[in-house]
Write an enzyme that holds these catalytic residues in place. Structure first.
Site, short mmCIF file in Angstrom:
data_model
loop_
_atom_site.label_atom_id
_atom_site.label_comp_id
_atom_site.label_asym_id
_atom_site.label_seq_id
_atom_site.Cartn_x
_atom_site.Cartn_y
_atom_site.Cartn_z
N ARG A 42 0.85 -1.18 0.00
CA ARG A 42 0.00 0.00 0.00
C ARG A 42 0.89 1.24 0.00
O ARG A 42 1.68 1.45 0.92
CB ARG A 42 -0.93 0.02 1.21
CG ARG A 42 -1.88 1.21 1.20
CD ARG A 42 -3.03 1.05 2.16
NE ARG A 42 -2.61 1.00 3.56
CZ ARG A 42 -3.45 0.81 4.56
NH1 ARG A 42 -4.74 0.60 4.33
NH2 ARG A 42 -3.01 0.80 5.80
N SER A 111 -12.75 -3.96 0.14
CA SER A 111 -13.08 -3.43 1.47
C SER A 111 -14.59 -3.25 1.58
O SER A 111 -15.21 -2.67 0.68
CB SER A 111 -12.40 -2.08 1.69
OG SER A 111 -11.00 -2.22 1.71
N LYS A 140 -6.39 4.85 9.46
CA LYS A 140 -7.56 5.49 8.88
C LYS A 140 -8.39 6.09 10.01
O LYS A 140 -9.36 5.49 10.49
CB LYS A 140 -8.39 4.48 8.07
CG LYS A 140 -7.73 4.07 6.76
CD LYS A 140 -8.69 3.31 5.88
CE LYS A 140 -8.07 3.01 4.53
NZ LYS A 140 -9.02 2.32 3.61
#
Length: 212
Positions: A42, A111, A140
């Site tokens: 990521r 997700s 997040k």
């Protein structure tokens, strides 16, 4: 490739915020050595060229060490690097577009946050789901934790594997017991630790205790 449920017991998600002068390649190597069966690269802050450069060492490393390689968000980089698959969010038709671009033999992860999204992702051809946030997460900060009832509802509704993500650590993973999960996806629980390999071993053992 066919995704085996047991490789999802420990799903490592990279984050260069925790490098502290170290090398991401070394962290990924240690995570796999400690038991991560699947690793997601990521890179939210890199441009496409730099992201692809990372993917070009990441994919063969995972293959050589026996782990599944997943690219976050970019179907193009997954294709160019030969990764095993891609993980996408809830953007408009993301799962459908990823499956169409990658074909039937690559892995598509999605997700999700509720049953409707989970069923839609499964219908679109997803191979696994990442549900979260399981707990409050620094990665997040805007993601609100889901109830355990919601997580159970999602795992009960779909046939494909489901991993929880978001704020999962050694001291709270036991709270996910009985949710029907196939494993956990973790970031700081591995990559913020001094000994990534030892942290992976611990998290794998704990995940095996809570997995369905």
């Amino acid at each position: 490739m066919k995704l085996k449920r047991n490789c999802l017991r420990l799903y490592a998600v990279t984050d260069r915020a925790w490098l502290n002068g170290g090398a991401l390649e070394s962290q990924v190597t240690d995570a796999i050595a400690g038991g991560a069966g699947i690793v997601q690269l990521r890179e939210k802050a890199l441009d496409d060229a730099a992201f692809l450069a990372e993917a070009r060492w990441f994919v063969p490393l995972c293959k050589n060490l026996g782990a599944v390689s997943i690219i976050n968000d970019s179907v193009e980089i997954a294709l160019a690097s030969g990764a095993d698959g891609v993980h996408v969010g809830q953007e408009d038709m993301a799962a459908v577009k990823a499956r169409a671009a990658l074909g039937p033999d690559k892995i598509v992860g999605v997700s999700v946050h509720n049953v409707a999204e989970a069923l839609a992702a499964q219908a679109a051809g997803a191979d696994y789901l990442g549900i979260g946030a399981a707990f409050a997460s620094h990665t997040k900060a805007e993601a609100k934790p889901l109830s355990k009832e919601m997580i159970r509802a999602v795992t009960a509704a779909v046939r494909i594997p489901v991993v929880a993500i978001g704020g999962i650590k050694a001291d709270n993973i036991s709270q996910l017991s009985g949710c029907g999960l196939d494993g956990v996806a973790v970031v700081s629980a591995l990559f913020a630790q001094v000994d990534v390999k030892a942290a992976a071993r611990q998290m794998l053992s704990l995940s095996e205790q809570i997995a369905r």
